[in-house]
Design an enzyme around this catalytic site. Structure first.
Site, PDB file in Angstrom:
ATOM      1  CE  LYS A 255      -6.091  -1.128  11.245  1.00 23.37           C
ATOM      2  NZ  LYS A 255      -6.224  -0.297  10.024  1.00 23.37           N
ATOM      3  CG  ASP A 260      -2.157  -2.187   6.843  1.00 26.60           C
ATOM      4  OD1 ASP A 260      -2.125  -3.159   6.055  1.00 26.60           O
ATOM      5  OD2 ASP A 260      -2.984  -1.248   6.759  1.00 26.60           O
ATOM      6  CE  LYS A 267      -1.266   0.344   4.308  1.00 24.04           C
ATOM      7  NZ  LYS A 267      -2.339   1.227   3.832  1.00 24.04           N
ATOM      8  CG  ASP A 278      -2.798   0.109  10.714  1.00 29.18           C
ATOM      9  OD1 ASP A 278      -3.551   1.069  10.978  1.00 29.18           O
ATOM     10  OD2 ASP A 278      -3.062  -0.763   9.864  1.00 29.18           O
ATOM     11  CG  ASP A 337      -4.036  -1.404   2.447  1.00 22.75           C
ATOM     12  OD1 ASP A 337      -3.747  -1.641   3.636  1.00 22.75           O
ATOM     13  OD2 ASP A 337      -3.616  -0.406   1.825  1.00 22.75           O
ATOM     14  CD  GLU A 339      -5.464  -3.447   7.629  1.00 24.33           C
ATOM     15  OE1 GLU A 339      -5.661  -3.064   6.454  1.00 24.33           O
ATOM     16  OE2 GLU A 339      -5.054  -2.666   8.519  1.00 24.33           O
ATOM     17  NE  ARG A 341     -12.596  -1.163   5.787  1.00 26.94           N
ATOM     18  CZ  ARG A 341     -12.739  -0.191   4.890  1.00 26.94           C
ATOM     19  NH1 ARG A 341     -13.792  -0.172   4.090  1.00 26.94           N
ATOM     20  NH2 ARG A 341     -11.845   0.781   4.795  1.00 26.94           N
TER      21      ARG A 341
HETATM   22  N1  BES Z   1      -4.085   1.424   8.221  1.00 26.48           N
HETATM   23  C1  BES Z   1      -4.645   1.907   7.016  1.00 26.48           C
HETATM   24  C2  BES Z   1      -5.150   3.332   7.154  1.00 26.48           C
HETATM   25  C3  BES Z   1      -4.111   4.402   7.152  1.00 26.48           C
HETATM   26  C4  BES Z   1      -3.597   4.864   5.973  1.00 26.48           C
HETATM   27  C5  BES Z   1      -3.716   4.987   8.325  1.00 26.48           C
HETATM   28  C6  BES Z   1      -2.676   5.879   5.966  1.00 26.48           C
HETATM   29  C7  BES Z   1      -2.804   5.998   8.325  1.00 26.48           C
HETATM   30  C8  BES Z   1      -2.285   6.453   7.153  1.00 26.48           C
HETATM   31  C9  BES Z   1      -5.827   1.033   6.591  1.00 26.48           C
HETATM   32  O1  BES Z   1      -5.709  -0.305   6.917  1.00 26.48           O
HETATM   33  C10 BES Z   1      -5.909   1.110   5.120  1.00 26.48           C
HETATM   34  O2  BES Z   1      -4.998   0.671   4.473  1.00 26.48           O
HETATM   35  N2  BES Z   1      -6.994   1.665   4.599  1.00 26.48           N
HETATM   36  C11 BES Z   1      -7.161   1.813   3.201  1.00 26.48           C
HETATM   37  C12 BES Z   1      -8.582   1.468   2.864  1.00 26.48           C
HETATM   38  C13 BES Z   1      -8.839   1.372   1.388  1.00 26.48           C
HETATM   39  C14 BES Z   1      -8.140   0.151   0.818  1.00 26.48           C
HETATM   40  C15 BES Z   1     -10.324   1.270   1.174  1.00 26.48           C
HETATM   41  C16 BES Z   1      -6.846   3.257   2.846  1.00 26.48           C
HETATM   42  O3  BES Z   1      -7.221   4.147   3.601  1.00 26.48           O
HETATM   43  O4  BES Z   1      -6.188   3.457   1.838  1.00 26.48           O
HETATM   44 ZN    ZN Z   2      -4.531  -0.759   8.528  1.00 24.74          ZN
HETATM   45 MN    MN Z   3      -4.665  -1.387   5.433  1.00 27.64          MN
END
Ligand code: BES
Ligand code: ZN
Ligand code: MN
Length: 491
Positions: A255, A260, A267, A278, A337, A339, A341
């Site tokens: 990824k 992000d 966020k 990210d 968010d 994204e 996947r």
């Molecule tokens: N890149 C983030 C995951 C992340 C969050 C990594 C905090 C490190 C620290 C990912 O793209 C994301 O935003 N995931 C969301 C998914 C949710 C919207 C289902 C998350 O984990 O909040």
């Molecule tokens: Zn992300």
């Molecule tokens: Mn995200």
């Protein structure tokens, strides 16, 4: 930092480093008449040789003083683990100490060439830092340690370092650089440029798709993420053909979200700067390919980095949008968010269509939820394949990139069914890392062995450890390197 191996201690001034394994202080025998005083000094500071503990002493030498570091390696750890503790701990203590030269004496430890070379590896890794933008460092903050000489190692330790472990250092260092760089510097196009620079002379083959090429391939999931950004996305493909001609490759997919923001599902401001890393999965995959090529791994490997920036914009995708992935499956984007996947879905479809890999392992900073489960101690491992799980767990254990297996089940898969499309990109909050893995699983062909590593808690560290300072860790590079090596050994 310059690493060298020598038969005996050099002349002149240097800091001397001696190991102490638990209560066993064999190495201190070489101190001669200073031994008694040093032993007393160690007791006075309650030094017991615990793994990674360091006693910082000064002993008389040629009318002056010499710094003496006694480094504990603990009891009952393997030689390779103890060796890395030694290398890492000595650099942690000496890097900005004012000392310019260090000598570590391994005489009597009975380390084989590999263990001695891993002192060099850990020392080099721990010394890595990125001061490019720090123009006003005070002298006291600048690294002083320029060289480490390893004395008393097995004869072929130097070649073991050059051939097996320096390539891994180079790979990890490259990954850390990519992860450390901010998102105004590293975005899909410049990520590719850095990789192009790093692969020169390695024999790696490189191929790059731009947004237009991906549109023609129907990569609607990846492109939906990219469409809110002025940065054109890239799909980066690296190939290493060190194995038998025509043998199906193992694929690593990373990824690479170079920033992000969350997109329209934006966020919160606090801590958002962390989302420059990210792209840590793609960074690890790229760094691992550098390592594998430089050490001439006897395997066929393909690496895919899905590179996009996730931004809110007038053209950004909206919650509720339905996109069609390269696989033909449709996705309702409930949360922009989620994204990573979406990017992985198309990257995984691409690698299966074009390279028919036997195994696909993806690495991704995929969910915040994995930090809730595993903190910063383990990466999450998701796979329905028990053998593959064990191979990855073993590889991680051997090199310190630790993983912990998480469950997968049809009951989680159901949670991402959609009313309007084949699936939605998020499930409920509970089990968020697992439903993310189930989502990716829907893009894996029957018969392809697959594992997903959620490394969101591992690519960046707020505190130093044996082989890294605070900041980018390079997690995943050594894991991939060892996984490939073990697969070759098992053949
Ligand atoms: N890149 C983030 C995951 C992340 C969050 C990594 C905090 C490190 C620290 C990912 O793209 C994301 O935003 N995931 C969301 C998914 C949710 C919207 C289902 C998350 O984990 O909040
Ligand atoms: Zn992300
Ligand atoms: Mn995200």
């Amino acid at each position: 930092m310059q690493i060298s191996f020598a038969d005996s201690r050099p002349a002149g001034d240097f800091a001397l480093v001696l190991p102490a394994a638990g209560k066993n202080r064999l190495a201190l025998d070489s101190l001669g008449s200073d031994r008694t005083a040093v032993d007393a000094a160690l007791s006075r500071q309650r030094f017991e040789g615990d793994s990674g503990s360091v006693a910082d002493l000064f002993v008389p030498a040629d009318g002056g003083v010499r710094r003496l570091l006694v480094v504990g390696t603990g009891d009952g750890t393997s030689a390779s683990e103890a060796a890395e503790k030694l290398g890492g701990a000595l650099v942690g203590r000496l890097l900005v100490s004012g000392e310019t030269q260090a000598v570590i004496d391994l005489t009597n430890l009975n380390y084989d060439a590999d263990a001695a070379a891993r002192v060099a590896l850990a020392a080099s890794l721990r010394a890595w830092r990125y001061d490019r933008y720090r123009t006003k460092l005070k002298d006291k903050q600048k690294p002083t340690l320029k060289s480490l000489t390893i004395v008393g190692a097995a004869a072929d330790a130097a070649s073991r370092w050059e051939e097996r472990w320096r390539p891994v250092y180079d790979g990890v260092a490259f990954t850390r650089e990519l992860v450390t760089e901010p998102a105004n510097v590293i975005y899909p196009e410049t990520f590719v440029e850095r990789v192009q620079g790093a692969v020169k002379g390695t024999g790696l083959q490189i191929e790059v798709l731009d947004g237009e090429a991906m549109r023609k391939l129907g990569m609607g999931a990846l492109l939906g993420v990219a469409q809110g950004s002025i940065r054109d996305p890239r799909l980066l493909i690296l190939r290493w053909n060190g194995g038998k001609d025509g043998e199906a490759p193992v694929a690593f997919v990373g990824k690479g979200v170079t920033f992000d923001t969350g997109g329209i599902s934006i966020k919160p401001a606090a801590g958002m700067e962390a989302m420059k890393w990210d792209m840590g999965g793609a960074g690890a995959v790229a760094g691992a390919m550098i390592a594998l090529a430089k050490r001439k791994a006897a395997a066929n490997i393909v690496a895919i980095c899905g590179l996009v920036e996730n931004m809110p914009d007038g053209n950004a995708q909206r919650p509720g949008d339905v996109v069609t992935s390269m696989s033909g499956q449709t996705i309702e984007v409930i949360n922009t968010d989620a994204e990573g996947r979406l990017v992985l879905a198309d990257a995984i479809t691409y690698v299966q269509r074009h390279y028919k890999p036997t195994i696909v392992v993806d690495l991704a900073t995929l969910t915040g939820a994995i930090l809730v489960s595993l903190g910063h101690e383990f990466g999450g491992l998701f796979t329905p394949d028990d053998d593959l799980a064990n191979q990855l767990l073993d590889a991680g254990q051997a090199v310190g990139d630790k993983l912990w297996r998480q469950p997968m089940a049809d009951s989680f898969d159901k949670l991402i069914d959609s009313q309007i499309a084949d699936m939605k990109n998020v499930g409920p909050r509970e089990g968020g890392s697992i439903t993310a893995a189930q989502f990716i699983n829907r893009f894996v062909d029957n018969g392809t062995r697959w594992a997903h590593l959620d490394i969101a808690g591992m690519v960046w560290s707020d505190k130093p450890d044996t082989t890294y300072d605070k900041g980018a860790t390079g997690f995943g590079v050594r894991l991939i390197d060892r996984f490939v090596e073990a697969s070759v050994e098992a053949r």
